[in-house]
Design an enzyme around this catalytic site. Structure first.
Site, mmCIF file in Angstrom:
data_model
loop_
_atom_site.group_PDB
_atom_site.id
_atom_site.type_symbol
_atom_site.label_atom_id
_atom_site.label_comp_id
_atom_site.label_asym_id
_atom_site.label_seq_id
_atom_site.Cartn_x
_atom_site.Cartn_y
_atom_site.Cartn_z
ATOM 1 N N THR A 27 0.826 -1.211 0.000
ATOM 2 C CA THR A 27 0.000 0.000 0.000
ATOM 3 C C THR A 27 0.858 1.257 0.000
ATOM 4 O OG1 THR A 27 -1.668 -1.218 1.252
ATOM 5 C CG2 THR A 27 -1.888 1.163 1.183
ATOM 6 N N THR A 28 1.877 1.294 0.864
ATOM 7 C CA THR A 28 2.732 2.469 0.963
ATOM 8 C C THR A 28 3.490 2.708 -0.333
ATOM 9 O OG1 THR A 28 2.951 2.029 3.326
ATOM 10 C CG2 THR A 28 4.520 3.566 2.370
ATOM 11 N N TYR A 90 -13.029 -4.172 -3.954
ATOM 12 C CA TYR A 90 -14.078 -3.663 -4.834
ATOM 13 C C TYR A 90 -15.081 -4.740 -5.231
ATOM 14 C CZ TYR A 90 -16.740 -1.146 -8.286
ATOM 15 O OH TYR A 90 -17.787 -0.576 -8.957
ATOM 16 N N TYR A 116 -3.094 -10.764 3.232
ATOM 17 C CA TYR A 116 -3.112 -9.370 3.713
ATOM 18 C C TYR A 116 -4.566 -8.992 3.936
ATOM 19 C CZ TYR A 116 -2.250 -4.263 3.606
ATOM 20 O OH TYR A 116 -2.185 -2.929 3.894
ATOM 21 N N ARG A 121 -9.682 -0.883 3.782
ATOM 22 C CA ARG A 121 -9.404 -0.517 2.390
ATOM 23 C C ARG A 121 -10.146 -1.412 1.394
ATOM 24 N NH1 ARG A 121 -5.182 2.906 1.042
ATOM 25 N NH2 ARG A 121 -3.884 3.617 2.767
ATOM 26 N N LYS A 144 -0.646 -10.721 7.189
ATOM 27 C CA LYS A 144 -0.448 -9.344 7.631
ATOM 28 C C LYS A 144 -1.822 -8.856 8.055
ATOM 29 C CE LYS A 144 0.571 -4.614 6.191
ATOM 30 N NZ LYS A 144 0.910 -3.705 5.078
ATOM 31 N N ILE A 186 4.704 -5.680 9.405
ATOM 32 C CA ILE A 186 4.975 -5.056 8.107
ATOM 33 C C ILE A 186 4.572 -3.604 8.282
ATOM 34 C CG2 ILE A 186 4.415 -4.976 5.657
ATOM 35 C CD1 ILE A 186 4.071 -7.990 5.717
#
Length: 275
Positions: A27-28, A90, A116, A121, A144, A186
């Site tokens: 993501t980052t 989504y 993850y 999100r 994660k 993480i």
């Protein structure tokens, strides 16, 4: 385009500062706005620069199962240690769809996989029951967990077994996560303060909880500041403050952090002696 010299320098700095692993295209790293070719190229660049010094867990997630599989196969072909695969976003599949997504990937690529789970999100939540089923697949080795739900650590350990690797995805909750049986993080903050985050993880692993709590308290303002506006805008601003060669650019639809966020980041960096 990716600034390759700056990125390679960043990898060396992370390793020198004590980070025990690298996770490109998470993501980052703004994986959501990378082309497939660019995404895979960044993973390959990371593996090349790390040169076996630390494990590389390649971000391979997608809401399209076949795209995720293509990322996994590319990462495996170039020597990644494992894949980090986010729950489909989504599409909003039901639990059977979530299970089928990960099971298909495991059936068609044997690269070790870390789930993850970040429902804030993705909307999709990999619940403990579904995770327990997935943990029965040999190549699915851990999670994660960015659910923000501390009780998940125990629930997932009971569902998935003692050997299932649980990594925190929330810096501000990592102390409690580790105390309840997690084995690492993480981290977002480690992009900015890798030495302090490495020391924090070492203290947790050694059971030095007083030291871990002290480091948690020192790092907390930075944990908070890095999410004072849409991530990773504040983080890239922080890195630019520390190293002007790291440009603070983000890709649309992300934008630069607003002035109040910058003030908060500046204060956190100064409190830690990072600027």
């Amino acid at each position: 385009m990716v600034d390759e010299p700056a990125f390679r320098s960043f990898i060396d700095w992370q390793i020198d500062q004590g980070s025990k692993g690298l996770v490109p295209c998470g993501t980052t790293g703004e994986s959501a706005t990378m082309s497939i070719e660019e995404h895979n190229a960044v993973v390959v660049m990371t593996i090349d620069q790390a040169a076996g010094r630390v494990p590389v867990i390649a971000g391979c997630g997608s809401n399209d199962t076949m795209t995720a599989l293509a990322h996994m196969k590319s990462a495996q072909a170039h020597g990644a240690t494992a894949a980090l695969v986010v729950a489909p976003y989504y599409n909003k599949p039901n639990f059977e769809g979530v299970y089928a997504h990960f099971a298909y990937l495991a059936d068609h690529c044997d690269l070790p996989m870390i789930l993850y789970n970040v429902p804030s999100r993705t909307i999709t939540d990999i619940g403990p029951e579904t995770m327990g089923r997935l943990a029965e697949i040999p190549s699915i080795i851990g999670v994660k967990d960015a659910s923000g739900n501390a009780v998940r650590v125990t629930a997932q350990r009971l569902a998935c077994g003692q050997d299932f690797v649980q990594l925190s995805g929330n810096d501000d909750m990592a102390l409690g996560f580790m105390a309840m049986g997690g084995v690492g993080c993480i981290s977002v903050t480690a992009n900015v303060a890798p030495r302090l985050c490495a020391d924090f993880q070492s203290a947790c692993a050694s059971g030095d909880w007083d030291i871990a709590l002290e480091l948690q308290d020192r790092l907390f303002p930075l944990h908070t500041a890095l999410f004072s506006d849409a991530s990773p805008g504040p983080l890239k601003y922080a890195l630019h403050r520390m190293r002007p060669d790291f440009l603070p650019d983000v890709r649309l639809p992300m934008t630069q952090p607003r002035p109040p966020s910058r003030v908060q980041v500046d204060a956190a960096l100064e409190s830690l002696g990072l600027v």
